[in-house]
Design a protein around this motif. Structure first.
Motif, PDB file in Angstrom:
ATOM      1  N   LEU A  79       0.869  -1.173   0.000  1.00  0.00           N
ATOM      2  CA  LEU A  79       0.000   0.000   0.000  1.00  0.00           C
ATOM      3  C   LEU A  79       0.908   1.224   0.000  1.00  0.00           C
ATOM      4  CD1 LEU A  79      -2.910   1.150   0.230  1.00  0.00           C
ATOM      5  CD2 LEU A  79      -2.565   1.179   2.696  1.00  0.00           C
ATOM      6  N   PRO A  80       1.093   1.869  -1.161  1.00  0.00           N
ATOM      7  CA  PRO A  80       1.996   3.019  -1.224  1.00  0.00           C
ATOM      8  C   PRO A  80       1.385   4.252  -0.578  1.00  0.00           C
ATOM      9  CG  PRO A  80       0.946   2.690  -3.345  1.00  0.00           C
ATOM     10  CD  PRO A  80       0.501   1.545  -2.464  1.00  0.00           C
ATOM     11  N   HIS A  81       2.224   5.228  -0.313  1.00  0.00           N
ATOM     12  CA  HIS A  81       1.770   6.470   0.307  1.00  0.00           C
ATOM     13  C   HIS A  81       0.724   7.158  -0.573  1.00  0.00           C
ATOM     14  CE1 HIS A  81       1.755  10.050   2.703  1.00  0.00           C
ATOM     15  NE2 HIS A  81       2.286  10.795   1.757  1.00  0.00           N
ATOM     16  N   ASN A  82       0.948   7.139  -1.868  1.00  0.00           N
ATOM     17  CA  ASN A  82      -0.054   7.621  -2.819  1.00  0.00           C
ATOM     18  C   ASN A  82      -0.698   6.394  -3.442  1.00  0.00           C
ATOM     19  OD1 ASN A  82      -1.490   8.619  -5.001  1.00  0.00           O
ATOM     20  ND2 ASN A  82       0.028  10.182  -5.499  1.00  0.00           N
ATOM     21  N   SER A  83      -2.004   6.215  -3.243  1.00  0.00           N
ATOM     22  CA  SER A  83      -2.649   4.961  -3.636  1.00  0.00           C
ATOM     23  C   SER A  83      -2.571   4.672  -5.128  1.00  0.00           C
ATOM     24  CB  SER A  83      -4.108   4.955  -3.178  1.00  0.00           C
ATOM     25  OG  SER A  83      -4.804   6.068  -3.704  1.00  0.00           O
ATOM     26  N   ASN A  84      -2.465   5.706  -5.975  1.00  0.00           N
ATOM     27  CA  ASN A  84      -2.239   5.521  -7.413  1.00  0.00           C
ATOM     28  C   ASN A  84      -3.245   4.583  -8.072  1.00  0.00           C
ATOM     29  OD1 ASN A  84       0.029   7.227  -7.603  1.00  0.00           O
ATOM     30  ND2 ASN A  84       1.375   5.613  -6.851  1.00  0.00           N
ATOM     31  N   ILE A 139      -8.137   4.466  -0.246  1.00  0.00           N
ATOM     32  CA  ILE A 139      -7.280   3.616   0.575  1.00  0.00           C
ATOM     33  C   ILE A 139      -7.850   2.205   0.680  1.00  0.00           C
ATOM     34  CG2 ILE A 139      -6.400   3.225   2.913  1.00  0.00           C
ATOM     35  CD1 ILE A 139      -4.836   5.328   1.417  1.00  0.00           C
ATOM     36  N   ARG A 140      -9.160   2.090   0.818  1.00  0.00           N
ATOM     37  CA  ARG A 140      -9.756   0.756   0.904  1.00  0.00           C
ATOM     38  C   ARG A 140      -9.544  -0.039  -0.384  1.00  0.00           C
ATOM     39  NH1 ARG A 140     -15.723   1.398   3.254  1.00  0.00           N
ATOM     40  NH2 ARG A 140     -15.390   3.639   3.053  1.00  0.00           N
ATOM     41  N   VAL A 141      -9.689   0.614  -1.532  1.00  0.00           N
ATOM     42  CA  VAL A 141      -9.448  -0.075  -2.806  1.00  0.00           C
ATOM     43  C   VAL A 141      -7.975  -0.442  -2.942  1.00  0.00           C
ATOM     44  CG1 VAL A 141      -9.545   0.127  -5.317  1.00  0.00           C
ATOM     45  CG2 VAL A 141     -11.418   1.014  -3.931  1.00  0.00           C
ATOM     46  N   ASP A 157       2.814   2.184   3.562  1.00  0.00           N
ATOM     47  CA  ASP A 157       3.502   3.465   3.747  1.00  0.00           C
ATOM     48  C   ASP A 157       2.490   4.509   4.216  1.00  0.00           C
ATOM     49  OD1 ASP A 157       5.306   5.514   3.762  1.00  0.00           O
ATOM     50  OD2 ASP A 157       5.737   5.471   1.610  1.00  0.00           O
ATOM     51  N   GLU A 158       2.541   4.843   5.499  1.00  0.00           N
ATOM     52  CA  GLU A 158       1.646   5.809   6.125  1.00  0.00           C
ATOM     53  C   GLU A 158       0.189   5.546   5.738  1.00  0.00           C
ATOM     54  OE1 GLU A 158       2.971   9.840   5.761  1.00  0.00           O
ATOM     55  OE2 GLU A 158       4.949   9.394   6.548  1.00  0.00           O
ATOM     56  N   PRO A 159      -0.334   4.372   6.092  1.00  0.00           N
ATOM     57  CA  PRO A 159      -1.634   3.943   5.573  1.00  0.00           C
ATOM     58  C   PRO A 159      -2.823   4.746   6.065  1.00  0.00           C
ATOM     59  CG  PRO A 159      -0.853   2.418   7.245  1.00  0.00           C
ATOM     60  CD  PRO A 159       0.285   3.341   6.948  1.00  0.00           C
ATOM     61  N   THR A 160      -2.739   5.360   7.242  1.00  0.00           N
ATOM     62  CA  THR A 160      -3.914   6.055   7.779  1.00  0.00           C
ATOM     63  C   THR A 160      -3.904   7.548   7.470  1.00  0.00           C
ATOM     64  OG1 THR A 160      -2.845   6.431   9.932  1.00  0.00           O
ATOM     65  CG2 THR A 160      -4.121   4.395   9.668  1.00  0.00           C
ATOM     66  N   ASN A 161      -2.945   8.004   6.688  1.00  0.00           N
ATOM     67  CA  ASN A 161      -2.838   9.432   6.395  1.00  0.00           C
ATOM     68  C   ASN A 161      -4.106   9.944   5.703  1.00  0.00           C
ATOM     69  OD1 ASN A 161      -1.460  11.941   6.271  1.00  0.00           O
ATOM     70  ND2 ASN A 161      -0.979  11.568   4.125  1.00  0.00           N
ATOM     71  N   CYS A 183       0.968 -13.296   8.952  1.00  0.00           N
ATOM     72  CA  CYS A 183       1.595 -12.404   7.975  1.00  0.00           C
ATOM     73  C   CYS A 183       2.623 -11.499   8.668  1.00  0.00           C
ATOM     74  CB  CYS A 183       0.505 -11.557   7.319  1.00  0.00           C
ATOM     75  SG  CYS A 183       1.029 -10.547   5.936  1.00  0.00           S
ATOM     76  N   CYS A 184       3.669 -11.160   7.947  1.00  0.00           N
ATOM     77  CA  CYS A 184       4.623 -10.131   8.381  1.00  0.00           C
ATOM     78  C   CYS A 184       4.077  -8.793   7.913  1.00  0.00           C
ATOM     79  CB  CYS A 184       5.996 -10.399   7.779  1.00  0.00           C
ATOM     80  SG  CYS A 184       7.202  -9.085   8.089  1.00  0.00           S
ATOM     81  N   VAL A 185       3.770  -7.896   8.846  1.00  0.00           N
ATOM     82  CA  VAL A 185       3.224  -6.581   8.512  1.00  0.00           C
ATOM     83  C   VAL A 185       4.237  -5.514   8.905  1.00  0.00           C
ATOM     84  CG1 VAL A 185       1.332  -4.950   8.841  1.00  0.00           C
ATOM     85  CG2 VAL A 185       0.876  -7.417   8.916  1.00  0.00           C
ATOM     86  N   LEU A 186       4.604  -4.689   7.940  1.00  0.00           N
ATOM     87  CA  LEU A 186       5.539  -3.586   8.178  1.00  0.00           C
ATOM     88  C   LEU A 186       4.890  -2.308   7.679  1.00  0.00           C
ATOM     89  CD1 LEU A 186       8.432  -2.512   8.924  1.00  0.00           C
ATOM     90  CD2 LEU A 186       9.040  -2.960   6.539  1.00  0.00           C
ATOM     91  N   PHE A 187       4.818  -1.298   8.539  1.00  0.00           N
ATOM     92  CA  PHE A 187       4.302  -0.030   8.037  1.00  0.00           C
ATOM     93  C   PHE A 187       5.067   1.149   8.616  1.00  0.00           C
ATOM     94  CE2 PHE A 187       1.673  -0.143  11.872  1.00  0.00           C
ATOM     95  CZ  PHE A 187       1.530   1.189  12.223  1.00  0.00           C
ATOM     96  N   SER A 188       5.114   2.217   7.834  1.00  0.00           N
ATOM     97  CA  SER A 188       5.791   3.428   8.268  1.00  0.00           C
ATOM     98  C   SER A 188       4.768   4.440   8.743  1.00  0.00           C
ATOM     99  CB  SER A 188       6.603   4.036   7.115  1.00  0.00           C
ATOM    100  OG  SER A 188       5.749   4.661   6.172  1.00  0.00           O
ATOM    101  N   SER A 189       5.176   5.265   9.685  1.00  0.00           N
ATOM    102  CA  SER A 189       4.291   6.310  10.190  1.00  0.00           C
ATOM    103  C   SER A 189       5.119   7.356  10.924  1.00  0.00           C
ATOM    104  CB  SER A 189       3.251   5.719  11.148  1.00  0.00           C
ATOM    105  OG  SER A 189       2.380   6.722  11.632  1.00  0.00           O
ATOM    106  N   HIS A 190       4.578   8.565  10.965  1.00  0.00           N
ATOM    107  CA  HIS A 190       5.141   9.575  11.864  1.00  0.00           C
ATOM    108  C   HIS A 190       4.138   9.917  12.958  1.00  0.00           C
ATOM    109  CE1 HIS A 190       2.946  11.873   8.768  1.00  0.00           C
ATOM    110  NE2 HIS A 190       2.647  12.679   9.761  1.00  0.00           N
TER     111      HIS A 190
END
Length: 243
Positions: A79-84, A139-141, A157-161, A183-190
């Motif tokens: 899930l990229p920062h910009n859902s694209n 984001i859901r899509v 990448d910052e999924p709840t932004n 599952c291995c879940v990795l996410f970035s956030s500030h």
């Protein structure tokens, strides 16, 4: 499992990563917590094989991202920062396209897409074009697209932004479900609160390196702080680490 050791990356004169090292285990949610510009997104892009590191090592499920990027892409959901999203495709078509890219076809593809539409509550807008979707709908899509092939590693990448409360709750539910399924879940956030609520382990990133890795309790104990936010500020030096 994700393994990262001594990753380095430069963009011209800017050193984005200067020896990033951490691990993210299966059956856990690991958060990369850091200020904007700290190197979180660069690290994730290397793990997703979008960028090549200048040095160091990164493996996803034991597969080296540089040596075998195609294999890595088949086992991760991103899930990229910009859902694209593709704006002229419907939500369902966006999900189906990514399912096809991951090798699904025919009735298996249709069943996988239907499961995602139901689980992420996409039904009311599943057959509308993505152009004009709200941030929560996008984001859901995008998350459905990342999960449609049932990956064993999920990178966000910052999924709840920019999400509202209800969309954030759905996202948290799905992330925890994936963790509980091994599952291995990795996410970035500030966002400190997001990491504190979701993560089993935290890697704090500042100025292109990991300054501390462990549970929230580990980090508080190591810094002598009762509050995770105070511990974070101590570890990143109190300044926004923009590059």
């Amino acid at each position: 499992m994700i393994e990262v050791a001594d990753l380095t990356k430069r963009f011209g004169k800017v050193e984005a990563l200067s020896g990033v090292s951490f691990t993210a285990a299966d059956g856990q949610i690991t958060g990369l917590l850091g200020p904007n510009g700290a190197g979180k997104s660069t690290t994730l892009r290397i793990l997703c094989t979008v960028l090549a590191a200048d040095g160091g090592m990164a493996r996803v499920g034991g597969v080296d991202v540089r040596a075998n990027p195609v294999s890595v892409r088949g086992r991760i959901g991103v899930l990229p920062h910009n859902s694209n999203l593709y704006p002229n495709l419907t939500a369902r078509e966006n999900i189906a396209y990514y399912a096809a890219l991951q090798g699904l076809a025919g009735s298996a593809l249709e069943a996988a897409v239907d499961r995602m539409v139901v689980r992420l509550r996409i039904g009311p807008f599943a057959d509308r074009r993505a152009k004009g979707f709200s941030q929560g709908q996008r984001i859901r899509v995008a998350l459905a697209r990342a999960l449609v092939h049932d990956p064993d590693t999920l990178i966000l990448d910052e999924p709840t932004n920019g999400l509202d409360v209800m969309a954030t709750r759905v996202l948290r539910e799905v992330i925890r479900e994936r963790r509980d399924a091994g599952c291995c879940v990795l996410f970035s956030s500030h966002v400190m609160q997001e990491v504190a609520v979701l993560c089993d382990r935290i890697a704090i990133v500042a100025a292109g390196t990991v300054t501390m890795e462990g549970t929230a309790d580990d980090i508080r104990a190591a810094t002598g702080r009762d509050d995770l936010e105070d511990a974070f500020v101590d570890l990143v030096g109190g300044d926004d680490q923009e590059h």
